[in-house]
Design an enzyme around this catalytic site. Structure first.
Site, short mmCIF file in Angstrom:
data_model
loop_
_atom_site.label_atom_id
_atom_site.label_comp_id
_atom_site.label_asym_id
_atom_site.label_seq_id
_atom_site.Cartn_x
_atom_site.Cartn_y
_atom_site.Cartn_z
CD1 TRP A 104 0.28 -0.92 3.30
CD2 TRP A 104 0.15 1.31 3.25
NE1 TRP A 104 0.89 -0.45 4.43
CE2 TRP A 104 0.83 0.92 4.43
CE3 TRP A 104 -0.05 2.67 3.02
CZ2 TRP A 104 1.31 1.84 5.37
CZ3 TRP A 104 0.43 3.59 3.95
CH2 TRP A 104 1.10 3.18 5.10
CD GLU A 106 5.52 4.89 12.56
OE1 GLU A 106 6.50 4.64 11.85
OE2 GLU A 106 4.88 4.02 13.17
CD GLU A 118 8.35 0.93 10.65
OE1 GLU A 118 7.81 2.00 10.97
OE2 GLU A 118 8.04 -0.17 11.15
CG HIS A 160 4.31 3.16 9.06
ND1 HIS A 160 4.89 2.25 9.92
CD2 HIS A 160 3.84 2.43 8.01
CE1 HIS A 160 4.75 1.02 9.41
NE2 HIS A 160 4.13 1.12 8.25
CD GLU A 211 8.79 -2.76 14.07
OE1 GLU A 211 7.64 -2.33 13.88
OE2 GLU A 211 9.75 -2.38 13.39
CB THR A 230 4.67 0.89 16.69
OG1 THR A 230 5.32 -0.30 16.26
CG2 THR A 230 5.70 1.88 17.18
CG ASP A 281 3.01 -2.00 6.96
OD1 ASP A 281 2.52 -2.95 6.34
OD2 ASP A 281 3.28 -0.89 6.45
CD GLU A 282 4.66 -0.07 12.96
OE1 GLU A 282 5.72 -0.67 12.72
OE2 GLU A 282 4.57 1.18 12.96
CG HIS A 289 7.97 -4.15 10.26
ND1 HIS A 289 7.73 -2.81 10.13
CD2 HIS A 289 7.99 -4.65 8.99
CE1 HIS A 289 7.64 -2.49 8.84
NE2 HIS A 289 7.78 -3.60 8.14
FE LIG Z 1 7.64 -0.40 13.06
FE LIG Z 2 6.03 2.42 11.90
#
Ligand SMILES: [Fe+2]
Ligand SMILES: [Fe+2]
Length: 461
Positions: free
Chosen positions: A157, A200, A238, A241, A291, A294, A323-324, A327
């Site tokens: 995305w 971020e 990242e 974000h 991670e 967040t 996403d976090e 990760h």
């Molecule tokens: Fe992250």
């Molecule tokens: Fe992030």
């Protein structure tokens, strides 16, 4: 055991031009001294209808970074902003921004999950050099098990997917819709969203931090080593974000973008002090925790956005949270491998980071005004339930389970077993402390604090 830096012994490095009187300083822009421009412009200045803005009455000038003359394990780097009031910008963990002329020792750290802790004496390169072999031996594993957790760019995305299309005739209409949705969100929500976005946006600091880690750093900037490939691609993921949150906030009209942009600039200039000592054992415990933290925080801003009627923002925050989580899976896997290959070293690293407490990456946040900005932001996040002391305890408990620390036996010395027991008993103790803090907070009168991010309106902390 935590210690404050002995400032008498720690070399202090002045990283900006010498302080000068305000009267002299006002002429700086007209003089030949190009080091001190007359005003500092942030991106919003260039798109604002009243550009160029009038210079602020007391301009704060951009820091000029100069490296310490000699690298030292105990360097306290100060960044002095002329003219007045002369803040120390770069704070070691737990040392708040304060005027240079004030002499009392730094105040104790605030409580709560975001709290910067008293300074650990900075140690460097604490991993014994022979342990770098552990990471070399894991390169094949990293290529097979870590890199597949990255998403191909073509499948990722992008912020534009969630934002009004500026090339479309419908742009104005879509912006008005966005602003109508944003109007339903309370000011406190924007305080937390700005804090998350600023966090971020300090991404250069985090990539730098990972590249301080011995044995896994990107030696060339384009290294083919799987650790380096991971770090660059992680950074690239990242990077979206802060980008999407910043663009959303700009279009929403709800926040003072100039103050937000200044906060980002201050924070990147200040860096961070996670206490990871160039040691990848410590570094990957830290990133595993962060991670997840967040993911929790963005997940909660998504939930609140939905509750207040902004479904698009809710989807954006939820997508960031996903996403976090991906990760977090990657960094958690690295620690799992370390626990298998070197259980004693890994469990000592987990205990070390937990003893220091996990310092939040934006703990040196500053907007040029609020001396306790980070603590105030953290307090609002706690009140809104976006990130709380209980979340901190939950993350510790989650990691203990994920890494199966309670059943870890083989390869541990007495010290390793004590470290394991300490970590396994931590979450319940933290929860009890959080309950006591909540009980105390209930008895306190609510306190209002002005946030520059929301045009100096007040929020309850
Ligand atoms: Fe992250
Ligand atoms: Fe992030």
């Amino acid at each position: 055991m935590v210690e404050f830096i002995d400032r008498r012994r720690a070399p202090k490095v002045q990283l900006s031009p010498p302080r000068r009187s305000p009267a002299k300083h006002a002429d700086a822009g007209n003089s030949t001294n190009q080091q001190v421009p007359r005003t500092e412009q942030t991106p919003t200045d260039f798109v604002s209808p009243d550009f160029p803005r009038k210079p602020p009455a007391k301009p704060l000038h951009p820091p000029v970074f100069r490296p310490p003359a000699k690298p030292t394990a105990h360097a306290t780097i100060q960044l002095v902003a002329p003219p007045s009031p002369g803040f120390i910008y770069t704070r070691r963990a737990g040392v708040r921004c304060r005027p240079l002329h004030s002499h009392p020792p730094p105040p104790p750290p605030a409580s709560g999950p975001y709290a910067a802790q008293p300074t650990q004496r900075a140690r460097c390169n604490s991993m014994p050099p022979e342990k770098a072999e552990v990471f070399r031996s894991l390169e094949g594993w990293a290529a097979r098990s870590l890199l597949p957790l990255l998403k191909p760019v073509e499948e990722c995305w992008q912020p534009a997917d969630f934002l009004p299309d500026s090339s479309s005739e419908m742009f104005g209409h879509e912006v008005r819709e966005l602003r109508a949705r944003a109007a339903g969100l309370p000011d406190e929500y924007f305080v937390v969203l700005v804090g998350d976005m600023v966090t971020e946006e300090a991404l250069p600091t985090y990539q730098t931090m990972i590249n301080t880690l011995d044995g896994v750093r990107d030696e060339t900037g384009a290294s083919n080593c799987p650790w380096a490939v991971w770090t660059r691609a992680w950074t690239a993921e990242e990077n979206r974000h802060g980008d999407i949150l910043g663009k959303y906030m700009y279009l929403s009209g709800r926040v003072d973008m100039r103050m937000v942009e200044k906060t980002v600039q201050y924070l990147i200039g200040s860096g961070m002090d996670p206490g990871t000592e160039n040691n990848p054992y410590l570094g990957f415990v830290y990133t595993s925790f962060q991670e997840r933290a967040t993911a929790v925080s963005h997940g909660n801003t998504a939930r609140l956005a939905r509750a207040h009627g902004d479904d698009v923002l809710a989807r954006a925050c939820g997508t960031i949270a996903a996403d976090e989580k991906r990760h977090e899976t990657a960094y958690g896997r690295i620690v799992e491998q370390l626990l298998q290959l070197d259980p004693e070293g890994a469990v000592l690293a987990v205990a070390d980071m937990m003893r220091k407490r996990i310092t939040m990456p934006a703990h040196l946040m500053h907007d040029g005004r609020d001396m306790d900005l980070f603590e105030h932001f953290a307090a609002v996040a706690q009140r809104l339930g976006v990130y709380t002391a209980r979340d901190y305890a939950d993350i510790v408990e989650f990691l203990v389970k994920r890494w199966k620390l309670e059943t870890l036996e083989s390869g541990l010395s007495g010290e390793g077993r004590r470290a394991r027991d300490f970590v396994c008993g931590l979450a319940p103790r933290m929860r009890r402390a959080a309950e006591r803090a909540e009980d105390r907070a209930k008895k306190d009168e609510p306190r209002m604090v002005k946030f520059s991010w929301i045009f100096d309106r007040e929020a309850v902390v």
